[in-house]
Write a protein that holds these residues in place. Structure first.
Motif, mmCIF file in Angstrom:
data_model
loop_
_atom_site.group_PDB
_atom_site.id
_atom_site.type_symbol
_atom_site.label_atom_id
_atom_site.label_comp_id
_atom_site.label_asym_id
_atom_site.label_seq_id
_atom_site.Cartn_x
_atom_site.Cartn_y
_atom_site.Cartn_z
ATOM 1 N N LEU A 98 61.865 85.455 36.737
ATOM 2 C CA LEU A 98 60.945 84.475 36.030
ATOM 3 C C LEU A 98 60.590 83.140 36.693
ATOM 4 O O LEU A 98 59.988 82.558 36.098
ATOM 5 C CB LEU A 98 61.708 84.312 34.548
ATOM 6 N N HIS A 99 61.245 82.962 37.728
ATOM 7 C CA HIS A 99 61.000 81.738 38.503
ATOM 8 C C HIS A 99 59.486 81.174 39.026
ATOM 9 O O HIS A 99 59.089 80.415 38.471
ATOM 10 C CB HIS A 99 61.653 81.782 39.959
ATOM 11 N N PHE A 100 58.847 82.499 39.472
ATOM 12 C CA PHE A 100 57.321 82.134 39.820
ATOM 13 C C PHE A 100 56.567 81.871 38.483
ATOM 14 O O PHE A 100 56.136 80.758 38.626
ATOM 15 C CB PHE A 100 56.908 83.668 40.268
ATOM 16 N N GLU A 101 56.727 82.524 37.335
ATOM 17 C CA GLU A 101 55.892 82.415 36.357
ATOM 18 C C GLU A 101 56.218 80.826 35.692
ATOM 19 O O GLU A 101 55.093 80.024 35.421
ATOM 20 C CB GLU A 101 56.113 83.260 35.133
ATOM 21 N N TRP A 102 57.429 80.733 35.550
ATOM 22 C CA TRP A 102 57.689 79.164 35.018
ATOM 23 C C TRP A 102 57.435 78.111 35.806
ATOM 24 O O TRP A 102 57.099 76.902 35.337
ATOM 25 C CB TRP A 102 58.750 79.452 34.198
ATOM 26 N N ALA A 103 57.566 78.393 37.152
ATOM 27 C CA ALA A 103 57.219 77.282 37.939
ATOM 28 C C ALA A 103 56.018 76.928 37.876
ATOM 29 O O ALA A 103 55.548 75.632 38.022
ATOM 30 C CB ALA A 103 57.740 77.507 39.357
ATOM 31 N N VAL A 104 54.884 78.127 37.876
ATOM 32 C CA VAL A 104 53.649 77.958 37.975
ATOM 33 C C VAL A 104 53.209 77.085 36.747
ATOM 34 O O VAL A 104 52.378 76.036 36.712
ATOM 35 C CB VAL A 104 52.959 79.105 38.391
ATOM 36 N N ARG A 105 53.761 77.472 35.622
ATOM 37 C CA ARG A 105 53.521 76.887 34.355
ATOM 38 C C ARG A 105 53.971 75.382 34.279
ATOM 39 O O ARG A 105 52.961 74.634 33.709
ATOM 40 C CB ARG A 105 54.036 77.842 33.328
ATOM 41 N N ILE A 124 55.088 87.030 48.524
ATOM 42 C CA ILE A 124 53.696 87.115 47.994
ATOM 43 C C ILE A 124 53.774 86.005 46.936
ATOM 44 O O ILE A 124 52.753 85.483 47.029
ATOM 45 C CB ILE A 124 53.598 88.624 47.138
ATOM 46 N N GLU A 125 54.774 86.240 46.210
ATOM 47 C CA GLU A 125 54.763 85.012 45.227
ATOM 48 C C GLU A 125 54.907 83.629 45.901
ATOM 49 O O GLU A 125 54.570 82.577 45.335
ATOM 50 C CB GLU A 125 56.128 85.233 44.276
ATOM 51 N N ALA A 126 55.785 83.417 47.036
ATOM 52 C CA ALA A 126 56.074 82.217 47.494
ATOM 53 C C ALA A 126 54.564 81.534 47.882
ATOM 54 O O ALA A 126 54.341 80.507 47.986
ATOM 55 C CB ALA A 126 57.088 82.438 48.701
ATOM 56 N N ASN A 127 53.821 82.338 48.587
ATOM 57 C CA ASN A 127 52.667 82.075 49.223
ATOM 58 C C ASN A 127 51.626 81.540 48.197
ATOM 59 O O ASN A 127 51.082 80.505 48.233
ATOM 60 C CB ASN A 127 51.938 83.033 49.929
ATOM 61 N N ILE A 128 51.548 82.200 46.834
ATOM 62 C CA ILE A 128 50.928 81.545 45.881
ATOM 63 C C ILE A 128 51.443 80.269 45.496
ATOM 64 O O ILE A 128 50.749 79.180 45.265
ATOM 65 C CB ILE A 128 50.854 82.469 44.746
ATOM 66 N N SER A 380 66.522 97.265 55.256
ATOM 67 C CA SER A 380 67.530 98.113 54.697
ATOM 68 C C SER A 380 67.168 99.044 53.784
ATOM 69 O O SER A 380 67.967 100.249 53.421
ATOM 70 C CB SER A 380 68.170 96.835 53.315
ATOM 71 N N GLY A 381 65.827 99.378 53.550
ATOM 72 C CA GLY A 381 65.122 100.481 52.860
ATOM 73 C C GLY A 381 65.146 100.321 51.406
ATOM 74 O O GLY A 381 64.688 101.172 50.611
ATOM 75 N N LEU A 382 65.744 99.318 50.693
ATOM 76 C CA LEU A 382 65.861 98.941 49.359
ATOM 77 C C LEU A 382 64.401 98.514 48.991
ATOM 78 O O LEU A 382 64.327 98.577 47.724
ATOM 79 C CB LEU A 382 67.014 98.057 48.895
ATOM 80 N N GLY A 383 63.677 98.028 49.845
ATOM 81 C CA GLY A 383 62.391 97.520 49.369
ATOM 82 C C GLY A 383 62.278 96.118 48.689
ATOM 83 O O GLY A 383 63.302 95.509 48.465
ATOM 84 N N LEU A 384 61.147 95.562 48.651
ATOM 85 C CA LEU A 384 61.153 94.083 48.253
ATOM 86 C C LEU A 384 61.380 93.866 46.663
ATOM 87 O O LEU A 384 61.361 95.043 45.835
ATOM 88 C CB LEU A 384 59.626 93.530 48.430
ATOM 89 N N ARG A 385 61.601 92.826 46.288
ATOM 90 C CA ARG A 385 61.894 92.740 44.825
ATOM 91 C C ARG A 385 60.430 92.429 44.043
ATOM 92 O O ARG A 385 59.647 92.171 44.744
ATOM 93 C CB ARG A 385 62.668 91.494 44.446
ATOM 94 N N PRO A 386 60.417 93.201 43.020
ATOM 95 C CA PRO A 386 59.249 93.307 42.443
ATOM 96 C C PRO A 386 58.453 91.858 42.302
ATOM 97 O O PRO A 386 58.929 90.855 41.924
ATOM 98 C CB PRO A 386 59.473 93.985 40.944
ATOM 99 N N THR A 387 57.035 92.184 42.268
ATOM 100 C CA THR A 387 56.075 90.845 42.203
ATOM 101 C C THR A 387 55.697 90.737 40.661
ATOM 102 O O THR A 387 55.155 91.696 40.127
ATOM 103 C CB THR A 387 54.950 91.083 43.173
ATOM 104 N N SER A 388 55.677 89.463 40.470
ATOM 105 C CA SER A 388 55.201 89.205 38.911
ATOM 106 C C SER A 388 53.603 89.522 38.710
ATOM 107 O O SER A 388 53.018 89.106 39.910
ATOM 108 C CB SER A 388 55.558 87.824 38.602
ATOM 109 N N SER A 389 53.556 89.816 37.657
ATOM 110 C CA SER A 389 51.805 90.115 37.366
ATOM 111 C C SER A 389 51.343 88.868 36.910
ATOM 112 O O SER A 389 50.047 88.692 36.570
ATOM 113 C CB SER A 389 51.708 91.299 36.329
ATOM 114 N N PHE A 390 52.031 87.735 36.684
ATOM 115 C CA PHE A 390 51.520 86.516 36.119
ATOM 116 C C PHE A 390 50.695 85.926 37.046
ATOM 117 O O PHE A 390 51.190 85.684 38.409
ATOM 118 C CB PHE A 390 52.615 85.656 35.650
ATOM 119 N N ARG A 391 49.599 85.253 36.719
ATOM 120 C CA ARG A 391 48.751 84.625 37.577
ATOM 121 C C ARG A 391 48.217 83.268 36.843
ATOM 122 O O ARG A 391 47.306 82.603 37.397
ATOM 123 C CB ARG A 391 47.566 85.325 38.021
#
Length: 391
Positions: A98-105, A124-128, A380-391
């Motif tokens: 939830l960091h990305f969405e509420w920081a942007v808001r 991806i979220e950091a660059n936005i 590691s093979g675990l993959g990236l943490r999911p990207t928020s759909s909020f824009r």
């Protein structure tokens, strides 16, 4: 011993000071267990900070939290705090996802933001986030990823001992006892961007980047442990990763969130290239080498470089204040009982007030931090943490 007890006691129960009329008024999003240590306690001793309001998904919980910590206002929603013209800054200790969405808001609402680490879920979220147009406008809001440990004088004294170009190897480790983390906690919820690299290992990564003063070129290995129960399979509860840096040095990070009951402090051990030290007492065929940081010495034959004698000269340094740390930051304010969160808050307030800051974690730094985390998760093979759909 008495001075140590006094210092620790005051750190967690600091004096409450008179607040200035133009103090920065904070709103907290979420009744998080990290908020008292990260903001509420440090704010007591800062004359320019007032913790004014809080909101949580469960209003009853928010009310109990506000009563316990003396927060005047409880709001129905996060958005209600953002809409309040009397709130100047927002502290975001929400789950990582939830960091990305509420920081942007918050930034779009014109609020300054103190954002818990890791700043977001992936690069991806950091660059936005760190390139939002609002951040490049005149009188733009201040945005800081809360890497509190990097603001402490001891860390800057430690860095002063190191020439990054000479670093050969760095070992970092961190841990929390298994009693503090249960399988059902948010730390191991993939949809909430959990995992030991996100929750704790990010400190290791940040320290490696500080020591090398550069960004890793490659993650060489990243071994993880997971619960393997079909539910938490994408969340690591411990990991060991190795990175290669541009100078050829290797940075190693190990973290566990299922450690032994006896807590062990985090550490960083640095090995550097040997440096020749002038010593006229030695015979002409020998020379004295010093390995910085560890203060290890070796006498070598000049011709074949074979060691003749080795020894270690241990030293310890205290730097609870910048005055004790010395160097370029020696005149900065601070008390020996200030913890890293208090030093961080000092610089956040300085930046908001338009004053000079001696140390800062900028947007590029935070974006590069997320690139390093992504690099490790991909390896590691675990993959990236999911990207928020909020824009």
């Amino acid at each position: 011993m008495l001075s140590l007890v006094s210092r620790v006691w005051t750190a967690f129960d600091p004096p409450t000071v008179q607040k200035k009329s133009d103090a920065i008024r904070f709103g907290i999003l979420g009744a998080a267990k990290t908020a008292p240590l990260s903001l509420i306690t440090p704010a007591k001793s800062h004359p320019e900070v007032v913790v004014q309001a809080i909101s949580a998904r469960d209003r009853t919980r928010a009310e109990a939290f506000a009563k316990k910590y003396g927060i005047p206002d409880v709001r129905h929603s996060y958005q209600e705090i953002l809409d309040d013209p009397n709130i100047d800054a927002i502290y975001i200790p929400l789950p990582n996802s939830l960091h990305f969405e509420w920081a942007v808001r918050a930034i779009r609402a014109g609020k300054h933001v103190l954002l818990e680490k890791p700043s977001v879920s992936n690069a991806i979220e950091a660059n936005i986030l760190f390139n939002l147009p609002e951040l490049s406008q005149p009188n733009a809001p201040v945005l800081l990823e809360a890497f509190h440990n990097r603001f402490h004088p001891a860390v800057h004294l430690f860095r002063s001992f190191i020439n990054p170009a000479d670093v050969v190897h760095v070992h970092t480790d961190s841990m929390v006892p298994w009693l503090m983390t249960a399988k059902g906690n948010i730390e191991f919820n993939y949809n909430l961007s959990g995992g030991s690299m996100m929750m704790l290992g990010t400190y290791n990564f940040g320290m490696l980047r500080m020591i090398f003063d550069d960004e890793p070129e490659e993650c060489l290995t990243c071994d993880t442990s997971i619960f393997g129960d079909g539910i938490h399979d994408k969340c690591d509860y411990d990991f060991k990763a190795e990175f290669r840096f541009p100078n050829g040095g290797i940075g190693e990070a190990t973290t566990t969130m299922r450690g032994p009951i006896l807590w062990k402090p985090s550490e960083a051990r640095v090995t550097t290239k040997e440096v020749v030290v002038l010593d006229n007492t030695l015979p002409p065929a020998q020379e004295k080498h010093r390995i910085d940081v560890k203060d290890s010495y070796v006498i070598r034959n000049k011709e074949d470089h074979q060691p003749v004698r080795k020894w270690v000269e241990p030293k310890s340094h205290n730097a609870y204040t910048y005055k004790e740390a010395g160097g370029e930051f020696a005149d900065l304010p601070g008390e020996d009982w200030w913890i890293s969160f208090r030093y961080e808050l000092e610089e956040f307030v300085n930046r908001v007030k338009g004053r000079q800051t001696q140390y800062w974690v900028g947007g590029d730094d935070s974006a590069n931090q997320m690139k390093m985390i992504d690099m490790a998760y991909e390896k590691s093979g675990l993959g990236l943490r999911p990207t928020s759909s909020f824009r």
